[in-house]
Each structure stands twice: as C-alpha cells, then as structure tokens.
Design a protein around this motif. Sequence first.
Motif, short mmCIF file in Angstrom:
data_model
loop_
_atom_site.label_atom_id
_atom_site.label_comp_id
_atom_site.label_asym_id
_atom_site.label_seq_id
_atom_site.Cartn_x
_atom_site.Cartn_y
_atom_site.Cartn_z
N ASN A 1 0.83 -1.20 0.00
CA ASN A 1 0.00 0.00 0.00
C ASN A 1 0.87 1.25 0.00
OD1 ASN A 1 -2.29 -1.54 0.09
ND2 ASN A 1 -2.58 -1.33 2.28
N VAL A 2 0.39 2.26 -0.67
CA VAL A 2 1.07 3.55 -0.72
C VAL A 2 0.24 4.54 0.05
CG1 VAL A 2 1.93 5.36 -2.23
CG2 VAL A 2 2.06 2.98 -2.96
N SER A 3 0.88 5.25 0.97
CA SER A 3 0.14 6.20 1.80
C SER A 3 -0.27 7.42 1.00
CB SER A 3 1.00 6.63 3.00
OG SER A 3 2.02 7.51 2.57
N PRO A 4 -1.39 8.03 1.36
CA PRO A 4 -1.81 9.26 0.69
C PRO A 4 -0.76 10.37 0.81
CG PRO A 4 -3.61 8.39 2.02
CD PRO A 4 -2.38 7.57 2.33
N ARG A 5 -0.03 10.38 1.93
CA ARG A 5 1.01 11.39 2.12
C ARG A 5 2.14 11.21 1.10
NH1 ARG A 5 4.43 12.51 7.65
NH2 ARG A 5 5.65 14.22 6.83
N LEU A 6 2.53 9.95 0.85
CA LEU A 6 3.57 9.69 -0.14
C LEU A 6 3.11 10.10 -1.53
CD1 LEU A 6 6.34 8.57 -0.91
CD2 LEU A 6 5.29 6.31 -1.08
N VAL A 7 1.86 9.81 -1.85
CA VAL A 7 1.31 10.21 -3.16
C VAL A 7 1.33 11.73 -3.30
CG1 VAL A 7 -0.76 10.22 -4.60
CG2 VAL A 7 -0.10 8.13 -3.40
N SER A 8 0.89 12.42 -2.25
CA SER A 8 0.89 13.88 -2.27
C SER A 8 2.30 14.44 -2.43
CB SER A 8 0.25 14.40 -0.98
OG SER A 8 0.32 15.79 -0.92
N SER A 9 3.24 13.84 -1.72
CA SER A 9 4.64 14.29 -1.81
C SER A 9 5.20 14.05 -3.19
CB SER A 9 5.49 13.57 -0.76
OG SER A 9 5.09 13.94 0.54
N ALA A 10 4.90 12.88 -3.77
CA ALA A 10 5.39 12.57 -5.11
C ALA A 10 4.82 13.55 -6.14
CB ALA A 10 5.01 11.14 -5.48
N LYS A 11 3.56 13.91 -5.99
CA LYS A 11 2.95 14.90 -6.89
C LYS A 11 3.66 16.24 -6.78
CE LYS A 11 -1.73 13.01 -7.16
NZ LYS A 11 -3.14 13.23 -6.83
N LYS A 12 4.04 16.61 -5.56
CA LYS A 12 4.74 17.87 -5.35
C LYS A 12 6.10 17.84 -6.04
CE LYS A 12 6.23 21.04 -1.73
NZ LYS A 12 6.16 21.35 -0.31
N VAL A 13 6.80 16.72 -5.94
CA VAL A 13 8.10 16.60 -6.59
C VAL A 13 7.95 16.72 -8.10
CG1 VAL A 13 10.04 15.04 -7.05
CG2 VAL A 13 9.12 15.24 -4.73
N ILE A 14 6.96 16.05 -8.67
CA ILE A 14 6.73 16.11 -10.12
C ILE A 14 6.34 17.52 -10.55
CG2 ILE A 14 5.20 15.32 -11.97
CD1 ILE A 14 5.16 12.59 -10.49
N ALA A 15 5.51 18.18 -9.76
CA ALA A 15 5.02 19.51 -10.13
C ALA A 15 6.05 20.62 -9.96
CB ALA A 15 3.77 19.86 -9.32
N THR A 16 6.93 20.49 -8.95
CA THR A 16 7.81 21.62 -8.65
C THR A 16 9.30 21.30 -8.70
OG1 THR A 16 7.68 21.19 -6.27
CG2 THR A 16 6.06 22.73 -7.20
N GLY A 17 9.66 20.03 -8.77
CA GLY A 17 11.08 19.67 -8.81
C GLY A 17 11.66 19.85 -10.20
N ASP A 18 12.98 20.02 -10.27
CA ASP A 18 13.61 20.09 -11.58
C ASP A 18 13.79 18.67 -12.13
OD1 ASP A 18 16.02 18.99 -10.48
OD2 ASP A 18 16.71 20.99 -9.96
N LYS A 19 14.13 18.56 -13.41
CA LYS A 19 14.15 17.24 -14.04
C LYS A 19 15.21 16.33 -13.44
CE LYS A 19 16.92 18.29 -18.16
NZ LYS A 19 16.90 18.26 -19.61
N GLU A 20 16.32 16.90 -12.95
CA GLU A 20 17.35 16.07 -12.33
C GLU A 20 16.85 15.46 -11.03
OE1 GLU A 20 18.03 19.27 -13.37
OE2 GLU A 20 19.19 18.80 -15.16
N LEU A 21 16.14 16.25 -10.23
CA LEU A 21 15.60 15.76 -8.97
C LEU A 21 14.54 14.69 -9.23
CD1 LEU A 21 15.55 15.97 -5.89
CD2 LEU A 21 13.83 17.76 -6.12
N ILE A 22 13.69 14.92 -10.20
CA ILE A 22 12.65 13.95 -10.52
C ILE A 22 13.28 12.63 -10.98
CG2 ILE A 22 10.75 13.42 -12.11
CD1 ILE A 22 10.12 16.47 -12.02
#
Length: 111
Positions: A1-22
Amino acid sequence: NVSPRLVSSAKKVIATGDKELIAAVDSGQVAVSAAVKKIDQEKQQPVMTMGSQDKPTNTASKERLPVKRAGQYVDLAILQLERILDDDPTAQSALSRLTEWIEQKQKRLQG
C-alpha cells in the motif's frame, strides 16, 4: 500500500522539482521525502531579480517564486510520458487526449 502522504509528496516533486531531482527520485537515488525537503528549502531562499537599474533586488518579501520556463515543463512532461508502456491498452486514447490538449494550447498561444 502507498500512503496518501507519499502520493501527495510525489505529486509535489513532479510539479515543482527540476528534471534532475525527478529523475533521481524515479531511479531511487533520492527518497521522495528528501526531494520534498530540498524543494521546500529552495522555496525559502530569496529570489534575486534585476531591479530597475540592472541591480539585483531581493524579492523574497514579495513571496515571489522562481519562474519555470515552458521548456522545463515540457521536459517534465516528457519524462512522465516516457513511462507509458508500449503495451498499455490505454496509451492510444491517453495520447490522443494529449494531442488534443496540445492543439488547443497552440491555438490559444497563436491568438
């Protein structure tokens, strides 16, 4: 199972992180939580812009965040789109929706 917090955090990384971080998160080199921490730290740093007389001006007090350029968003989108598997039965319809969106966006940009 994946926690809702992890999903939210992953979305934040995709939306605001640079391509190297992603890419680092995607490959497992960096944990999602560490990536979010890095993004949050970068947001807190003052943004320097050129003032009216070409002098750097601190705009942190105005809550101004760095502006991402269109190319950065395209890179992020391509990074995500490359994850679509060739044998995914929904790939064709998803890519058709994407194509329609791109055509509409191009029409709006052309005026």
